[in-house]
Write a protein that holds these residues in place. Structure first.
Motif, PDB file in Angstrom:
ATOM      1  N   ARG A 160       0.891  -1.203  -0.026  1.00  0.00           N
ATOM      2  CA  ARG A 160      -0.050   0.022  -0.114  1.00  0.00           C
ATOM      3  C   ARG A 160       0.829   1.285  -0.146  1.00  0.00           C
ATOM      4  NH1 ARG A 160      -4.862  -1.946   4.184  1.00  0.00           N
ATOM      5  NH2 ARG A 160      -5.734  -3.095   2.786  1.00  0.00           N
ATOM      6  N   GLY A 161       0.402   2.122  -0.938  1.00  0.00           N
ATOM      7  CA  GLY A 161       1.423   3.387  -0.959  1.00  0.00           C
ATOM      8  C   GLY A 161       2.735   3.322  -1.710  1.00  0.00           C
ATOM      9  N   GLY A 162       2.745   1.846  -2.370  1.00  0.00           N
ATOM     10  CA  GLY A 162       4.063   1.633  -3.165  1.00  0.00           C
ATOM     11  C   GLY A 162       4.025   0.252  -3.519  1.00  0.00           C
ATOM     12  N   PRO A 163       5.184  -0.588  -3.973  1.00  0.00           N
ATOM     13  CA  PRO A 163       5.083  -1.994  -4.341  1.00  0.00           C
ATOM     14  C   PRO A 163       5.423  -2.645  -3.035  1.00  0.00           C
ATOM     15  CG  PRO A 163       7.221  -0.741  -4.868  1.00  0.00           C
ATOM     16  CD  PRO A 163       6.247   0.404  -4.627  1.00  0.00           C
ATOM     17  N   VAL A 164       5.028  -3.827  -3.144  1.00  0.00           N
ATOM     18  CA  VAL A 164       5.338  -4.847  -2.079  1.00  0.00           C
ATOM     19  C   VAL A 164       6.876  -4.757  -1.996  1.00  0.00           C
ATOM     20  CG1 VAL A 164       5.354  -7.214  -1.417  1.00  0.00           C
ATOM     21  CG2 VAL A 164       3.316  -6.124  -2.145  1.00  0.00           C
ATOM     22  N   ASN A 165       7.105  -4.747  -0.585  1.00  0.00           N
ATOM     23  CA  ASN A 165       8.879  -4.953  -0.383  1.00  0.00           C
ATOM     24  C   ASN A 165       9.141  -5.638   0.934  1.00  0.00           C
ATOM     25  OD1 ASN A 165      11.567  -4.574  -0.111  1.00  0.00           O
ATOM     26  ND2 ASN A 165      11.662  -2.577  -1.074  1.00  0.00           N
ATOM     27  N   LYS A 166       8.956  -6.888   0.890  1.00  0.00           N
ATOM     28  CA  LYS A 166       8.996  -7.699   2.076  1.00  0.00           C
ATOM     29  C   LYS A 166      10.447  -7.725   2.759  1.00  0.00           C
ATOM     30  CE  LYS A 166       5.205 -10.745   1.243  1.00  0.00           C
ATOM     31  NZ  LYS A 166       4.733 -12.186   1.540  1.00  0.00           N
ATOM     32  N   ASP A 167      11.397  -7.400   1.931  1.00  0.00           N
ATOM     33  CA  ASP A 167      12.768  -7.516   2.662  1.00  0.00           C
ATOM     34  C   ASP A 167      13.037  -6.203   3.329  1.00  0.00           C
ATOM     35  OD1 ASP A 167      13.696  -9.860   1.317  1.00  0.00           O
ATOM     36  OD2 ASP A 167      14.356  -9.005  -0.382  1.00  0.00           O
ATOM     37  N   GLU A 168      12.545  -4.974   2.830  1.00  0.00           N
ATOM     38  CA  GLU A 168      12.597  -3.994   3.466  1.00  0.00           C
ATOM     39  C   GLU A 168      11.676  -3.863   4.592  1.00  0.00           C
ATOM     40  OE1 GLU A 168      13.855  -0.288   4.587  1.00  0.00           O
ATOM     41  OE2 GLU A 168      14.593  -1.519   2.963  1.00  0.00           O
ATOM     42  N   ALA A 169      10.622  -4.538   4.617  1.00  0.00           N
ATOM     43  CA  ALA A 169       9.508  -4.663   5.828  1.00  0.00           C
ATOM     44  C   ALA A 169      10.454  -5.481   6.836  1.00  0.00           C
ATOM     45  CB  ALA A 169       8.205  -5.320   5.505  1.00  0.00           C
ATOM     46  N   VAL A 170      11.010  -6.504   6.644  1.00  0.00           N
ATOM     47  CA  VAL A 170      11.654  -7.285   7.626  1.00  0.00           C
ATOM     48  C   VAL A 170      12.773  -6.504   8.271  1.00  0.00           C
ATOM     49  CG1 VAL A 170      13.583  -9.269   7.994  1.00  0.00           C
ATOM     50  CG2 VAL A 170      11.312  -9.507   6.571  1.00  0.00           C
ATOM     51  N   LYS A 171      13.475  -5.691   7.565  1.00  0.00           N
ATOM     52  CA  LYS A 171      14.423  -4.620   8.240  1.00  0.00           C
ATOM     53  C   LYS A 171      14.023  -3.657   9.240  1.00  0.00           C
ATOM     54  CE  LYS A 171      17.751  -5.131   4.211  1.00  0.00           C
ATOM     55  NZ  LYS A 171      18.330  -4.205   3.246  1.00  0.00           N
ATOM     56  N   LEU A 172      12.845  -3.199   8.478  1.00  0.00           N
ATOM     57  CA  LEU A 172      12.089  -2.175   9.529  1.00  0.00           C
ATOM     58  C   LEU A 172      11.598  -3.103  10.625  1.00  0.00           C
ATOM     59  CD1 LEU A 172      10.146  -0.361   6.805  1.00  0.00           C
ATOM     60  CD2 LEU A 172      11.698   0.764   8.401  1.00  0.00           C
ATOM     61  N   ASP A 194       6.500 -18.939   9.970  1.00  0.00           N
ATOM     62  CA  ASP A 194       5.888 -19.139   8.549  1.00  0.00           C
ATOM     63  C   ASP A 194       6.855 -19.561   7.781  1.00  0.00           C
ATOM     64  OD1 ASP A 194       4.083 -19.066   6.736  1.00  0.00           O
ATOM     65  OD2 ASP A 194       4.273 -17.108   5.934  1.00  0.00           O
ATOM     66  N   GLY A 195       7.830 -19.051   7.629  1.00  0.00           N
ATOM     67  CA  GLY A 195       9.270 -19.784   6.916  1.00  0.00           C
ATOM     68  C   GLY A 195       9.071 -19.431   5.391  1.00  0.00           C
ATOM     69  N   GLN A 196       8.211 -18.532   5.066  1.00  0.00           N
ATOM     70  CA  GLN A 196       8.083 -18.036   3.560  1.00  0.00           C
ATOM     71  C   GLN A 196       9.162 -16.877   3.304  1.00  0.00           C
ATOM     72  OE1 GLN A 196       3.991 -17.987   2.202  1.00  0.00           O
ATOM     73  NE2 GLN A 196       3.409 -19.467   3.210  1.00  0.00           N
ATOM     74  N   THR A 197       8.869 -15.724   4.050  1.00  0.00           N
ATOM     75  CA  THR A 197       9.531 -14.376   3.888  1.00  0.00           C
ATOM     76  C   THR A 197      10.906 -14.665   4.482  1.00  0.00           C
ATOM     77  OG1 THR A 197       7.576 -13.087   3.882  1.00  0.00           O
ATOM     78  CG2 THR A 197       9.723 -12.051   4.125  1.00  0.00           C
ATOM     79  N   LEU A 198      11.044 -15.255   5.726  1.00  0.00           N
ATOM     80  CA  LEU A 198      12.388 -15.482   6.230  1.00  0.00           C
ATOM     81  C   LEU A 198      12.532 -17.007   6.576  1.00  0.00           C
ATOM     82  CD1 LEU A 198      12.271 -13.061   9.049  1.00  0.00           C
ATOM     83  CD2 LEU A 198      13.719 -13.110   7.210  1.00  0.00           C
ATOM     84  N   PRO A 199      13.603 -17.788   6.797  1.00  0.00           N
ATOM     85  CA  PRO A 199      13.918 -19.096   6.733  1.00  0.00           C
ATOM     86  C   PRO A 199      13.129 -19.458   8.247  1.00  0.00           C
ATOM     87  CG  PRO A 199      15.835 -18.144   6.204  1.00  0.00           C
ATOM     88  CD  PRO A 199      14.843 -16.977   6.323  1.00  0.00           C
ATOM     89  N   LYS A 203      13.019 -21.570  17.230  1.00  0.00           N
ATOM     90  CA  LYS A 203      13.521 -20.987  18.424  1.00  0.00           C
ATOM     91  C   LYS A 203      13.606 -19.233  18.272  1.00  0.00           C
ATOM     92  CE  LYS A 203      16.361 -24.892  19.680  1.00  0.00           C
ATOM     93  NZ  LYS A 203      17.775 -25.583  20.054  1.00  0.00           N
ATOM     94  N   ARG A 204      14.077 -18.837  17.317  1.00  0.00           N
ATOM     95  CA  ARG A 204      14.139 -17.128  17.103  1.00  0.00           C
ATOM     96  C   ARG A 204      12.600 -16.936  17.169  1.00  0.00           C
ATOM     97  NH1 ARG A 204      15.809 -12.652  18.461  1.00  0.00           N
ATOM     98  NH2 ARG A 204      15.676 -10.848  16.977  1.00  0.00           N
ATOM     99  N   SER A 205      11.568 -17.361  16.519  1.00  0.00           N
ATOM    100  CA  SER A 205      10.403 -16.972  16.813  1.00  0.00           C
ATOM    101  C   SER A 205       9.814 -16.877  18.128  1.00  0.00           C
ATOM    102  CB  SER A 205       9.206 -17.830  16.191  1.00  0.00           C
ATOM    103  OG  SER A 205       7.960 -17.596  16.071  1.00  0.00           O
TER     104      SER A 205
END
Length: 358
Positions: A160-172, A194-199, A203-205
């Motif tokens: 929303r407000g621009g293209p999907v950017n999951k990599d940037e979203a993860v950093k944020l 979930d293991g889709q956007t990130l491995p 345990k980290r979850s």
């Protein structure tokens, strides 16, 4: 494992879907006194999720025109005076927009920038504009505001407000979580689960869920309880699971209310307390939990934990059945009800269902 949902997003079991955006809950500055009393200039507007805006490259937004009345040397001189948040809390969104615009321009205040992003993203007091919301959230994030980072991440995931950017979203999300934002930690935990956007890393979850749960986030408390109950990413510990369910239920998390009620009813991981369990089931049933409605119907039909009341039991059985939670055993129990009692139970169910149709 039971489906866990992103905060503020109704997505079933799909975790973070492309059309999702969490509602932001803006935290006022510390030691914020109550805002000045002011007659509301407008009625609060309900938050309505409209279709996703066109994914065009956002145009540079003009700086919102500040209200001429507040002066940068008066109303915004004291950082502890938060008139913006006070106006927002009272549903005076146009006032909040004017005050936040002035504070953002004169004071470069990241909290005011996040507020402007919130108002634009949800169309509160101003026309909804995701591109402008992204720009204000970005400015707030660049200035180090953790809530701005979280909100911007959710917009980037949703596209929303621009293209999907999951990599940037993860950093944020990671930056926001590191600064102590529990909603960011919770949503990042879901991505690791979930293991889709990130491995996938359970345990980290679990670590992220614990961070959010310790900060009092009820969704994280419920999610971490399921981890302890099933031994996912942590050693299995039913008593810890129940304590977390109790904490989340006190914060009105409906799923936690149901599971804590079942634990109390059966004495699993906690001393048995059937009256308290039935009270929680009633509360969750009124919050439209089909599972709670079904369990409450069973309790009232059998008299285990509460006096028998087959009319009320039939009501909740029909309501739960309408929501997809059928129960053949209860169908058989109600087979011998008198026509008058059945009619009374059915009428009560119709009234409940009718009053809860959205």
């Amino acid at each position: 494992m039971k489906c866990l949902r992103p905060i503020g997003v109704a997505l079933g079991c799909s975790m973070l879907a492309s059309g999702a955006m969490a509602q932001l809950s803006i935290t006022p500055p510390a030691q914020t006194p109550a805002a000045k009393k002011e007659a509301p200039k407008e009625a609060p507007k309900p938050k309505v999720h409209s279709p996703v805006a066109k994914k065009a490259a956002p145009k540079p937004a003009a700086m919102p025109t500040p209200s001429p009345s507040p002066s940068p040397t008066t109303a915004f001189e004291d950082p502890n005076v938060d008139l913006v948040y006070g106006a927002y809390q009272r549903g005076m969104y146009k006032t909040a927009f004017e005050l936040a615009s002035t504070r953002a321009q004169y004071n470069n205040d990241p909290k005011a920038m996040t507020m402007l992003g919130e108002l634009y993203a949800n169309g509160l007091g101003i026309k909804r504009d995701y591109a402008k919301a992204v720009q204000w959230y970005q400015r707030a994030a660049d200035a180090g505001d953790r809530e701005g980072m979280f909100a911007l991440a959710m917009l980037k995931i949703a596209g929303r407000g621009g293209p999907v950017n999951k990599d940037e979203a993860v950093k944020l999300l990671a930056s926001s979580a590191k600064l102590g934002e529990p909603k960011a930690a919770y949503n990042l935990a879901l991505l690791y689960l979930d293991g889709q956007t990130l491995p996938q890393d359970v345990k980290r979850s679990a670590e992220l869920l614990r961070m959010a749960a310790d900060a009092g986030n009820p969704e994280a408390q419920y999610a971490l309880a399921t981890f302890y109950k099933e031994g996912t990413g942590v050693p299995k510990d039913v008593e810890k699971a129940v304590r977390l369910l109790q904490a989340a239920s006190l914060a009105d998390n409906v799923d936690a209310e149901v599971e804590y009620a079942i634990a109390l009813f059966n004495g699993t991981g906690t001393p048995r307390n059937q009256p308290a369990a039935v009270a929680l089931l009633r509360k969750a049933a009124r919050q439209n939990s089909a599972i709670a409605q079904n369990r409450l119907a069973r309790v009232l039909a059998t008299g285990q934990g509460a006096p028998v009341d087959k009319i009320e039991a039939l009501k909740w059985h029909i309501v739960a059945k309408t929501a997809g939670k059928g129960d053949l055993a209860l169908d058989e129990m109600f087979a011998d009800m008198s026509p008058a009692d059945r009619a009374e139970g059915e009428d009560a169910a119709r009234k409940w269902i009718g009053s809860n149709v959205k």
